[in-house]
Design a protein around this motif. Structure first.
Motif, PDB file in Angstrom:
ATOM      1  N   ILE A  92     -37.794  10.755 -15.334  1.00 53.07           N
ATOM      2  CA  ILE A  92     -37.674  11.085 -13.745  1.00 53.07           C
ATOM      3  C   ILE A  92     -37.938   9.405 -13.243  1.00 53.07           C
ATOM      4  CG2 ILE A  92     -38.906  11.873 -11.732  1.00 53.07           C
ATOM      5  CD1 ILE A  92     -39.179  14.681 -13.396  1.00 53.07           C
ATOM      6  N   ILE A  93     -39.015   8.880 -13.711  1.00 56.74           N
ATOM      7  CA  ILE A  93     -39.302   7.586 -13.216  1.00 56.74           C
ATOM      8  C   ILE A  93     -37.964   6.752 -13.610  1.00 56.74           C
ATOM      9  CG2 ILE A  93     -40.924   5.711 -13.666  1.00 56.74           C
ATOM     10  CD1 ILE A  93     -43.079   7.886 -14.329  1.00 56.74           C
ATOM     11  N   LYS A  94     -37.495   6.544 -14.538  1.00 55.11           N
ATOM     12  CA  LYS A  94     -36.556   5.932 -14.959  1.00 55.11           C
ATOM     13  C   LYS A  94     -35.324   5.892 -14.178  1.00 55.11           C
ATOM     14  CE  LYS A  94     -38.744   3.268 -18.128  1.00 55.11           C
ATOM     15  NZ  LYS A  94     -38.924   2.108 -17.875  1.00 55.11           N
ATOM     16  N   PHE A  95     -35.124   7.262 -13.753  1.00 56.74           N
ATOM     17  CA  PHE A  95     -33.923   7.658 -12.843  1.00 56.74           C
ATOM     18  C   PHE A  95     -34.040   7.003 -11.506  1.00 56.74           C
ATOM     19  CE2 PHE A  95     -32.095  10.446  -9.860  1.00 56.74           C
ATOM     20  CZ  PHE A  95     -30.691  10.557 -10.225  1.00 56.74           C
ATOM     21  N   GLU A  96     -35.264   7.155 -11.015  1.00 46.09           N
ATOM     22  CA  GLU A  96     -35.832   6.596  -9.461  1.00 46.09           C
ATOM     23  C   GLU A  96     -35.415   5.114  -9.744  1.00 46.09           C
ATOM     24  OE1 GLU A  96     -36.083   8.331  -6.983  1.00 46.09           O
ATOM     25  OE2 GLU A  96     -36.031  10.114  -7.981  1.00 46.09           O
ATOM     26  N   GLN A  97     -35.699   4.349 -10.831  1.00 44.91           N
ATOM     27  CA  GLN A  97     -35.583   2.934 -10.929  1.00 44.91           C
ATOM     28  C   GLN A  97     -34.129   2.699 -11.056  1.00 44.91           C
ATOM     29  OE1 GLN A  97     -38.362   2.250 -14.096  1.00 44.91           O
ATOM     30  NE2 GLN A  97     -40.112   2.111 -12.715  1.00 44.91           N
TER      31      GLN A  97
END
Length: 399
Positions: A92-97
């Motif tokens: 999820i964090i990587k997706f937001e980034q």
């Protein structure tokens, strides 16, 4: 277990005590194809008893071995679940980034697509879309849809979102419409708002405006802008006076007092040839204090309405000082004077308006007046100044 032990004890006693009470020891004779085994009953029973004890011990040990991994297996499962949650959180964090390749790598490593959690499927589908892997996007969303009602609704929203991003607005709306309207929320309504805006579907925008306000997708000012755009669209599409009267009749009472809205209606009535209705609207709006928005509309009229001109002049005389710096008022009076054939008076009033601030529309009107007075040199000069202002605006326009 007690019965088994009792049986073993009784059997042992019978085998051991029996020969002891008898004069001779009994024997056991076992014959096979190639071998013959002969042993005493006591020895045979000892082997038998030892075998039972061995089997019992093996059974007990195996049972313990089997029972121990149940707790261990549970622990492993919990650990795997925690690990998957950790991977999902990282994804999820990587997706937001915007690291979509990394998102897919994490989720595919954690679980095959058929075992992914619904949330992971939806994230993976979007990440795959942004990397151009549309087949994986389709597979992930199809798998999500098979997981139940909530997952299907979420998948439809994702499909709508992705279709909107590639400009397929109608398809986006089709997916949104597949969901039950009771599942409307801020994100879904924002998507509806963007889609209807793209299609310029003002009726649909007006229809969902109460929901947009409720979920704070738009504010009151934006809601009013949607309404005004709808009114403008109706004014533009109206082709006769009867249709225009029907539109006017449906307006709320508050809007019938709005100078900007009524200025547009007055202009449209003049354009369609009903000067009397335009006069009625103008006299009602201007009877208290001339509004600048309505005066701007009057400055664009193609005809003169004597009663309106007379009313504006009376107001200018009554407020002589303030009227000299009221550019919208001066432009409105000058335009009506021009349309009435009062060319000199009109030119003077336009000059006064021009002294307040330069304007391309004023220069254009002054050029037309000079042309009517056959002063073509001055007319060309005014037209040139008007074009210079227009060209400068275009040259400096960024948006």
């Amino acid at each position: 277990m007690i019965k088994l032990l009792t049986f073993i004890i009784l059997t042992s006693a019978a085998v051991i005590l029996g020969p002891m009470l008898a004069d001779t020891q009994g024997y056991v004779h076992i014959s096979t194809t190639s071998h013959v085994i002969e042993t005493s009953i006591t020895t045979a029973f000892t082997v038998y008893l030892f075998s039972l004890i061995t089997i019992f011990i093996v059974y007990f040990v195996v049972k313990k071995i089997i029972s121990i991994p149940k707790g261990a297996l549970k622990a492993f499962r919990v650990r795997a679940k925690i690990k998957n949650h950790s991977i999902q959180d990282e994804a999820i964090i990587k997706f937001e980034q915007g690291e979509y390749e990394r998102v897919l790598s994490l989720l595919e490593h954690a679980d095959p697509i058929e075992h992914m959690a619904e949330k992971s499927l939806l994230i993976a589908a979007q990440a795959a879309f942004f990397t151009g892997n549309y087949e994986f996007t389709r597979q992930a969303l199809n798998e999500a849809e098979s997981r139940g009602k909530d997952a299907r609704i979420a998948a439809n929203i994702i499909r709508a979102k992705l279709n909107y991003k590639i400009g397929n607005v109608k398809a986006a709306l089709e997916f949104l419409d597949k969901n039950d309207k009771k599942f409307l929320n801020q994100n879904v309504l924002k998507l509806y708002y963007d889609c209807y805006n793209s299609l310029n579907d003002l009726e649909k925008l007006q229809e969902i405006t109460p929901h947009l306000l409720k979920f704070k997708v738009i504010d009151e000012q934006q809601a009013h802008e949607i309404y005004v755009r709808q009114v403008e669209a109706k004014l533009t599409s109206t082709t006769n006076v009867d249709e225009l009267n029907k539109v006017l009749k449906k307006l709320p009472k508050a809007d019938k007092k709005d100078p900007k809205i009524m200025g547009a209606f007055a202009y449209k009535f003049i354009h369609l040839g009903d000067a009397n209705k335009a006069r009625e609207i103008a006299m009602d709006i201007l009877k208290v204090k001339p509004d600048s928005n309505f005066l701007e509309s009057v400055s664009r009229w193609d005809i003169a309405i004597p009663d309106v001109l007379s009313l504006l002049k009376k107001y200018a005389q009554k407020n002589l000082i303030t009227s000299q710096i009221n550019q919208p008022l001066l432009k409105a009076i000058a335009n009506l004077e021009f349309k009435s054939g009062l060319l000199r008076e009109s030119l003077d009033d336009f000059n006064q308006a021009l002294s307040i601030s330069p304007s391309s529309d004023i220069y254009m009107k002054m050029g037309a007046i000079c042309s009517a007075l056959q002063n073509y040199t001055q007319a060309n000069e005014y037209y040139s100044k008007a074009n210079a202002i227009i060209n400068e605006k275009k040259a400096l326009q960024i948006k």
